[in-house]
Design a protein around this motif. Structure first.
Motif, PDB file in Angstrom:
ATOM      1  N   SER A   1       0.824  -1.201   0.000  1.00  0.00           N
ATOM      2  CA  SER A   1       0.000   0.000   0.000  1.00  0.00           C
ATOM      3  C   SER A   1       0.861   1.255   0.000  1.00  0.00           C
ATOM      4  O   SER A   1       0.473   2.276  -0.535  1.00  0.00           O
ATOM      5  N   LEU A   2       2.055   1.164   0.572  1.00  0.00           N
ATOM      6  CA  LEU A   2       2.900   2.350   0.650  1.00  0.00           C
ATOM      7  C   LEU A   2       3.663   2.605  -0.641  1.00  0.00           C
ATOM      8  O   LEU A   2       4.050   3.721  -0.930  1.00  0.00           O
ATOM      9  N   THR A   3       3.912   1.558  -1.423  1.00  0.00           N
ATOM     10  CA  THR A   3       4.660   1.741  -2.660  1.00  0.00           C
ATOM     11  C   THR A   3       3.737   1.772  -3.872  1.00  0.00           C
ATOM     12  O   THR A   3       4.187   1.926  -4.980  1.00  0.00           O
ATOM     13  N   SER A   4       2.461   1.639  -3.647  1.00  0.00           N
ATOM     14  CA  SER A   4       1.505   1.664  -4.735  1.00  0.00           C
ATOM     15  C   SER A   4       1.501   3.017  -5.418  1.00  0.00           C
ATOM     16  O   SER A   4       1.601   4.053  -4.765  1.00  0.00           O
ATOM     17  N   PRO A   5       1.363   3.029  -6.757  1.00  0.00           N
ATOM     18  CA  PRO A   5       1.276   4.323  -7.428  1.00  0.00           C
ATOM     19  C   PRO A   5       0.031   5.099  -7.028  1.00  0.00           C
ATOM     20  O   PRO A   5      -0.086   6.274  -7.286  1.00  0.00           O
ATOM     21  N   HIS A   6      -0.900   4.440  -6.352  1.00  0.00           N
ATOM     22  CA  HIS A   6      -2.142   5.111  -5.950  1.00  0.00           C
ATOM     23  C   HIS A   6      -2.150   5.450  -4.471  1.00  0.00           C
ATOM     24  O   HIS A   6      -3.184   5.741  -3.916  1.00  0.00           O
ATOM     25  N   ARG A   7      -0.991   5.416  -3.814  1.00  0.00           N
ATOM     26  CA  ARG A   7      -0.981   5.639  -2.377  1.00  0.00           C
ATOM     27  C   ARG A   7      -1.431   7.031  -1.989  1.00  0.00           C
ATOM     28  O   ARG A   7      -1.783   7.268  -0.857  1.00  0.00           O
TER      29      ARG A   7
ATOM     30  N   GLY B   1     -10.342   5.803   1.700  1.00  0.00           N
ATOM     31  CA  GLY B   1     -11.413   5.826   2.673  1.00  0.00           C
ATOM     32  C   GLY B   1     -11.749   7.232   3.129  1.00  0.00           C
ATOM     33  O   GLY B   1     -12.249   7.431   4.213  1.00  0.00           O
ATOM     34  N   GLY B   2     -11.457   8.231   2.322  1.00  0.00           N
ATOM     35  CA  GLY B   2     -11.750   9.606   2.682  1.00  0.00           C
ATOM     36  C   GLY B   2     -10.719  10.225   3.617  1.00  0.00           C
ATOM     37  O   GLY B   2     -10.876  11.352   4.044  1.00  0.00           O
ATOM     38  N   LEU B   3      -9.652   9.476   3.948  1.00  0.00           N
ATOM     39  CA  LEU B   3      -8.661   9.997   4.892  1.00  0.00           C
ATOM     40  C   LEU B   3      -7.631  10.875   4.197  1.00  0.00           C
ATOM     41  O   LEU B   3      -7.263  11.914   4.699  1.00  0.00           O
ATOM     42  N   GLY B   4      -7.132  10.460   3.065  1.00  0.00           N
ATOM     43  CA  GLY B   4      -6.219  11.254   2.265  1.00  0.00           C
ATOM     44  C   GLY B   4      -4.987  11.730   3.016  1.00  0.00           C
ATOM     45  O   GLY B   4      -4.587  11.170   4.028  1.00  0.00           O
ATOM     46  N   GLU B   5      -4.383  12.769   2.493  1.00  0.00           N
ATOM     47  CA  GLU B   5      -3.150  13.316   3.072  1.00  0.00           C
ATOM     48  C   GLU B   5      -3.362  13.799   4.506  1.00  0.00           C
ATOM     49  O   GLU B   5      -2.465  13.686   5.337  1.00  0.00           O
ATOM     50  N   ALA B   6      -4.533  14.324   4.813  1.00  0.00           N
ATOM     51  CA  ALA B   6      -4.796  14.812   6.163  1.00  0.00           C
ATOM     52  C   ALA B   6      -4.731  13.688   7.193  1.00  0.00           C
ATOM     53  O   ALA B   6      -4.424  13.921   8.359  1.00  0.00           O
ATOM     54  N   GLY B   7      -4.995  12.461   6.750  1.00  0.00           N
ATOM     55  CA  GLY B   7      -4.941  11.312   7.652  1.00  0.00           C
ATOM     56  C   GLY B   7      -3.602  10.599   7.665  1.00  0.00           C
ATOM     57  O   GLY B   7      -3.401   9.676   8.451  1.00  0.00           O
ATOM     58  N   GLY B   8      -2.711  10.992   6.767  1.00  0.00           N
ATOM     59  CA  GLY B   8      -1.387  10.387   6.752  1.00  0.00           C
ATOM     60  C   GLY B   8      -0.980   9.752   5.438  1.00  0.00           C
ATOM     61  O   GLY B   8       0.144   9.255   5.326  1.00  0.00           O
ATOM     62  N   ALA B   9      -1.858   9.738   4.436  1.00  0.00           N
ATOM     63  CA  ALA B   9      -1.450   9.211   3.132  1.00  0.00           C
ATOM     64  C   ALA B   9      -0.363  10.102   2.547  1.00  0.00           C
ATOM     65  O   ALA B   9      -0.352  11.316   2.777  1.00  0.00           O
ATOM     66  N   VAL B  10       0.565   9.488   1.819  1.00  0.00           N
ATOM     67  CA  VAL B  10       1.721  10.222   1.297  1.00  0.00           C
ATOM     68  C   VAL B  10       1.737  10.154  -0.225  1.00  0.00           C
ATOM     69  O   VAL B  10       1.790   9.067  -0.796  1.00  0.00           O
ATOM     70  N   PRO B  11       1.705  11.297  -0.906  1.00  0.00           N
ATOM     71  CA  PRO B  11       1.812  11.293  -2.365  1.00  0.00           C
ATOM     72  C   PRO B  11       3.215  10.879  -2.807  1.00  0.00           C
ATOM     73  O   PRO B  11       4.165  10.937  -2.020  1.00  0.00           O
ATOM     74  N   ASP B  12       3.349  10.477  -4.036  1.00  0.00           N
ATOM     75  CA  ASP B  12       4.658  10.132  -4.582  1.00  0.00           C
ATOM     76  C   ASP B  12       5.595  11.340  -4.536  1.00  0.00           C
ATOM     77  O   ASP B  12       5.174  12.477  -4.711  1.00  0.00           O
ATOM     78  N   GLY B  13       6.863  11.067  -4.302  1.00  0.00           N
ATOM     79  CA  GLY B  13       7.886  12.101  -4.406  1.00  0.00           C
ATOM     80  C   GLY B  13       8.106  12.956  -3.180  1.00  0.00           C
ATOM     81  O   GLY B  13       8.882  13.905  -3.213  1.00  0.00           O
TER      82      GLY B  13
ATOM     83  N   SER C   1       5.869   6.565   4.251  1.00  0.00           N
ATOM     84  CA  SER C   1       4.867   6.728   5.287  1.00  0.00           C
ATOM     85  C   SER C   1       5.542   7.342   6.502  1.00  0.00           C
ATOM     86  O   SER C   1       6.719   7.094   6.759  1.00  0.00           O
ATOM     87  N   GLY C   2       4.800   8.135   7.218  1.00  0.00           N
ATOM     88  CA  GLY C   2       5.323   8.747   8.429  1.00  0.00           C
ATOM     89  C   GLY C   2       4.240   8.737   9.479  1.00  0.00           C
ATOM     90  O   GLY C   2       3.722   7.680   9.843  1.00  0.00           O
ATOM     91  N   TRP C   3       3.872   9.931   9.956  1.00  0.00           N
ATOM     92  CA  TRP C   3       2.759  10.029  10.893  1.00  0.00           C
ATOM     93  C   TRP C   3       1.487   9.546  10.212  1.00  0.00           C
ATOM     94  O   TRP C   3       1.278   9.760   9.015  1.00  0.00           O
ATOM     95  N   ARG C   4       0.642   8.848  10.984  1.00  0.00           N
ATOM     96  CA  ARG C   4      -0.671   8.397  10.490  1.00  0.00           C
ATOM     97  C   ARG C   4      -1.724   8.685  11.555  1.00  0.00           C
ATOM     98  O   ARG C   4      -1.455   8.528  12.749  1.00  0.00           O
ATOM     99  N   SER C   5      -2.895   9.055  11.114  1.00  0.00           N
ATOM    100  CA  SER C   5      -4.001   9.215  12.061  1.00  0.00           C
ATOM    101  C   SER C   5      -4.425   7.829  12.552  1.00  0.00           C
ATOM    102  O   SER C   5      -4.194   6.825  11.874  1.00  0.00           O
TER     103      SER C   5
END
Length: 200
Positions: A40-46, A51-63, A100-104
């Motif tokens: 899930s962390l290396t997926s191009p869709h990470r 689930g509506g959490l997105g970056e605010a919940g801890g998801a990390v965009p590529d790069g 990945s770093g901080w996560r809600s």
């Protein structure tokens, strides 16, 4: 004569293409599956809004790197951990990408549910993903570094900055252990199920 040369060249190219295609298929199908946390962390869709959490919940965009000041997964890390990461990255000569770093707590629980679904049991999932109550990602005390050049550098030099790999099965997972600067990193656990912090 020219026609025979063209046909012969075509046959040779077709044979090479077929042989190469079989080799690629064979090598890719024999590769072991990634653990769910890594997949899930290396997926191009990470960076999708999982689930509506997105970056605010801890998801990390590529790069994203350890120097990014706009992504909550980086900015919500423990300040001492982030400082050590940035100092190490500045000295390393390689880019420290953050997978990945901080996560809600909500994002952590979602990752755990996905791992249970992937592995078929809570026991096996626990080897890769902690609960929200025990995960050092939720407290901002852990970071997953991307790309093998950065993790190889950290493996060799991370202790000088207090950055230690904690689990043998997760070469990307680093936490701050300031005592490592003078005494080296502590012995690694085989996986998170061996970590007493996960028994709470």
């Amino acid at each position: 004569m020219r026609w025979l040369l063209v046909v012969g060249l075509f046959v040779v190219l077709a044979g090479l293409t077929a042989a190469f295609g079989r080799q690629v298929t064979k090598s890719s199908s024999s590769a072991p599956p990634l653990p769910p946390s890594t997949a899930s962390l290396t997926s191009p869709h990470r960076s999708e809004h999982r689930g509506g959490l997105g970056e605010a919940g801890g998801a990390v965009p590529d790069g994203v790197t350890v120097f990014d000041d706009t992504i909550p997964a980086v900015t919500n890390l423990d300040p001492d951990l982030l400082k050590a990461l940035r100092e190490a990255a500045a000295d390393a000569g390689v880019v420290f990408y953050v997978n990945s770093g901080w996560r809600s707590p909500e994002y952590q629980e979602q990752l755990l549910r996905e791992a249970v679904s992937e592995y078929g049991s809570e026991e096996e999932a626990a080897r890769w993903v902690a609960t929200a109550a025990t995960s050092p990602h939720v407290s901002g005390d852990a970071v997953d570094i991307g790309r093998s050049d950065a993790t190889a550098w950290l493996s060799a030099h991370g202790a000088e900055y207090g950055l230690c790999q904690i689990y043998e099965n997760e070469p990307w997972h680093y936490e701050l252990r300031t005592e490592a600067i003078t005494r080296d990193c502590p012995r690694m656990y085989a996986d998170p199920t061996q970590d007493p912090r996960m028994q709470q």
